[in-house]
Every structure is written in structure tokens, then in C-alpha cells.
Design an enzyme around this catalytic site. Sequence first.
Site, short mmCIF file in Angstrom:
data_model
loop_
_atom_site.label_atom_id
_atom_site.label_comp_id
_atom_site.label_asym_id
_atom_site.label_seq_id
_atom_site.Cartn_x
_atom_site.Cartn_y
_atom_site.Cartn_z
CB CYS A 153 -0.77 -0.08 0.95
SG CYS A 153 -0.05 -0.70 2.55
N1 LIG Z 1 -4.55 -4.15 4.73
C1 LIG Z 1 -4.19 -2.66 3.38
O1 LIG Z 1 -3.69 -2.03 3.35
C2 LIG Z 1 -2.85 -3.95 3.32
C3 LIG Z 1 -2.43 -3.55 1.55
C4 LIG Z 1 -2.04 -3.72 1.37
C5 LIG Z 1 -1.59 -4.87 1.99
N2 LIG Z 1 -1.08 -5.74 2.05
C6 LIG Z 1 -1.60 -7.11 2.18
O2 LIG Z 1 -2.39 -7.94 1.96
C7 LIG Z 1 -2.09 -9.03 3.29
C8 LIG Z 1 -3.47 -9.58 3.69
O3 LIG Z 1 -3.91 -7.91 4.38
P1 LIG Z 1 -5.00 -7.45 5.26
O4 LIG Z 1 -4.63 -6.19 5.95
O5 LIG Z 1 -6.18 -8.08 4.93
O6 LIG Z 1 -5.39 -8.95 6.93
P2 LIG Z 1 -5.52 -9.14 7.58
O7 LIG Z 1 -6.94 -8.40 8.01
O8 LIG Z 1 -4.65 -9.45 9.29
O9 LIG Z 1 -6.24 -10.91 7.44
C9 LIG Z 1 -5.94 -11.96 7.17
C10 LIG Z 1 -6.61 -13.07 6.63
O10 LIG Z 1 -5.46 -14.14 6.46
C11 LIG Z 1 -5.78 -15.05 7.28
N3 LIG Z 1 -4.53 -15.73 8.13
C12 LIG Z 1 -4.16 -14.91 8.89
N4 LIG Z 1 -3.53 -16.62 9.74
C13 LIG Z 1 -2.95 -17.01 8.48
C14 LIG Z 1 -2.26 -18.23 8.19
N5 LIG Z 1 -1.38 -18.56 9.62
N6 LIG Z 1 -2.63 -18.84 7.67
C15 LIG Z 1 -3.43 -18.69 6.66
N7 LIG Z 1 -4.31 -18.09 6.84
C16 LIG Z 1 -4.11 -16.88 7.96
C17 LIG Z 1 -6.76 -14.64 8.48
O11 LIG Z 1 -7.60 -15.21 8.66
P3 LIG Z 1 -8.90 -15.47 9.46
O12 LIG Z 1 -9.24 -14.13 10.05
O13 LIG Z 1 -9.88 -16.66 9.93
O14 LIG Z 1 -7.59 -15.98 10.89
C18 LIG Z 1 -7.74 -13.61 6.77
O15 LIG Z 1 -8.41 -13.46 6.30
C19 LIG Z 1 -0.74 -9.00 4.19
O16 LIG Z 1 0.20 -9.75 3.17
C20 LIG Z 1 -1.22 -7.40 3.74
O17 LIG Z 1 0.57 -7.30 4.32
C21 LIG Z 1 -2.32 -5.70 3.08
#
Ligand SMILES: NC(=O)c1ccc[n+]([C@@H]2O[C@H](COP(=O)([O-])OP(=O)(O)OC[C@H]3O[C@@H](n4cnc5c(N)ncnc54)[C@H](OP(=O)(O)O)[C@@H]3O)[C@@H](O)[C@H]2O)c1
Length: 348
Positions: A153
Amino acid sequence: MGEKRIRVGVVGASGYGGMDLIRLLSLHPHVELTYVAGNHEESADIPEVYPFLPAAAGLRLEKYDPERCRERCEMVFVALPSGASGAVAAELWRAGLRVVDLSGDLRLPPDVYERWYQKPAADPGAIEAAVYGLTEWARAELRDARLVANPGCYPTGALLALLPAVRAGLAKRGHPVVIDAKSGVSGAGRHAAVDRLYGELQENFYPYKVGRHQHVPEIAGQLDVPAEGGLLFTAQLLPAVRGIYSTCYVWLRDGVSEADVRGVYAEAYADEPFIALAPPGRVPELKHVRGSNRCHIGLFVDQAAGVLQVFSVIDNLVKGAAGQAVQNFNVMYGFGETEGLTVQPLYP
Ligand SMILES: NC(=O)c1ccc[n+]([C@@H]2O[C@H](COP(=O)([O-])OP(=O)(O)OC[C@H]3O[C@@H](n4cnc5c(N)ncnc54)[C@H](OP(=O)(O)O)[C@@H]3O)[C@@H](O)[C@H]2O)c1
């Protein structure tokens, strides 16, 4: 491409990035969402657990199972935490699916990743094969890509702001580029942490991971400057939910005027559906892009100091994550680039 629909899955569907993917993909004319998975055992109807996603009626959120994912999908978005995401993305890619991974796991060479993320790197073959998907600057490689590393991001906001000036050679040699960036709290994902409690965050503001933020080498690599010495990057946590505001400073080569700079940016982004350049004297605001895949950019040259200031805003979950991932999907499959992404920003 007519009415062709691709069978698409979202892994990490219970996270913020995954939810925004479902929001966008469930209205995409060329997508049939066939699989959405999280990390929990229970299975539940999406509008039942997420009432804000009514268009996903009929879809069930289930626990991730690689075999079921392969059976039901031809293309998958993987949005898991760094450290877990790259392995899942690589496995699905090796099984023949086309994959866009939203994590940082496939964006950096293994040695650089291990140093900045402090975790073992993912499958080196997958890292090598992954196309870095900053869409506006990578269309040619994205068209044939089977595996895409969706940019971070902060890097998306900073690179869209800086690449025109840097690639056009406007920057003075020997001066680091400065990026002063502020993000809403959804950038940290959907899990509990004390520093993200309302009482800690509200009316508060501070930098974090100073000198060690994992996005430094990603931005430096794309700008083609050294991660140490070529870039000063400060990430700060805003008491807001969505959005990234980047104020970037570039020391200009002697004699470069604001008119020169504006000409370079106007040419670089002439036909871009998601990028808008603010007119002279105006700067973008977070709420000008919230909920949309847009990036707004403002420019100012301090002629006496010889410094260009570039202001950029994105929604971290849309252009900074899910929206750009869908934009990349559109390029990969030859669909119109704005398909599924025409939602207007949400104001106020
Ligand atoms: N948030 C942002 O603005 C943003 C921007 C760009 C890129 N990203 C990247 O996109 C990815 C997701 O970000 P997010 O913000 O959506 O994260 P998040 O809200 O913390 O969601 C993570 C997801 O992964 C699952 N999960 C967590 N630990 C896991 C594991 N060990 N094995 C399998 N699944 C697992 C969770 O499932 P449960 O809920 O069932 O635990 C949830 O569905 C990250 O790598 C982040 O760096 C995020």
C-alpha cells in the site's frame, strides 16, 4: 471478450483485503466467485457474517483447503499475512492456476526479504516468476503473467507519486528521495492489537518502524536507488480507517521548473483512468479517493530550494490492495481495465 466469466477464488477472505476483494469481485461482470476461504473451521454464508456484502449471497466462507481451491478456481487472489501468503500463492501457481498475491512475500529477492521481513523467504522460483504489479507501469508484463506480486500500500502511493519524476531523470544525483507517508489503521489488517485500540489511536499520531519498515526495499528497488542512502521513508499511523497520504520530496536537477515537472506528469498519466493530477495550487485529500481505485496527485516546485513536492492519496485497501489486484486481473485476462472498478469515491 463477450460474457466470458473466470472462476475466481479469494483466500484470506476474512481479512480486510479479502473483504474488499469480495466487495469488488461480486459485482465484476467477468467474474464468477466460486471459492472464498479464511483460516477458521466454521463455514458460513457471506452476507450472514458480513452484512455489508449483500452481492455475495450464496457464497460460503470456508476454511482454506488447497484441493478444493484448485478444483473450483482457475484464478485466485491470495491475501494472507506475509510469511503465509507466498507459500499458498506459489503452491496454487505451481498447480497451474493464475494467481495475484497481495502480500509482500513475492515482491523482493529472497535475501532482501529475509533481512527486512525477518522471516524465511517463499519459493525462490515463484519470487523469480512473479511480475511486480504496479499496473500503470507494468501492463506489458502483466498481460502474460501467471503470477503477480501486488504492490504494497505505501509503495503504491509513493511510486505513483515518484516514478514519473525519477524515470524522466528530473532528480538530482546524490540526494535521497524523501517520503513522508501516513496511513489509516486498516493498513495493519483485521486483528486485535493494543496500539490500535480506539483509546490509543484517537487524537494520536506518530511514526512507526522508523528506519526498518519492510516497504523501504520495495520502494527503493522500483525507484532504482539504494535502500540505504537513496531513500528516507517515514510511515505514520493516522487516526483514520482508510487512506494513505504520501508527501514526497525530490531534489531537482538545476533548471527544472514546475512547468517541466507538470509536463512530465501529464504525459506519464495522460490516459490513466484511475490517476488524476490536481491543477496548480490544489492538493489532493484522503476523502477524494476513499473507497475507490483512484490515486490523486498534486505537484509543487519550490524553485528557491530546487525541490519538488509530490502529494499523493490512495485508499490503502483499494488502489493499495484489492482494487489494484482487480485492475491487474483485468489486464491479465484482457478485460477493460476499469471493469468492476467504476465505484466512485465515498464522501464525506
Ligand atoms: N490492509 C492493507 O491495507 C493492505 C494493503 C496492501 C497489502 N496488504 C497485504 O495483504 C495481505 C492481507 O492483509 P489484510 O490487511 O487483509 O490482513 P488481515 O485483515 O489480517 O487478514 C488476513 C487473512 O489471512 C488469514 N490468515 C491469518 N493467518 C493465517 C495463516 N497463518 N494461514 C492462513 N490464513 C491466515 C485470516 O484468516 P482469519 O480471519 O480466519 O484468521 C484473514 O483472512 C497481507 O499480506 C498484507 O500485508 C494489506
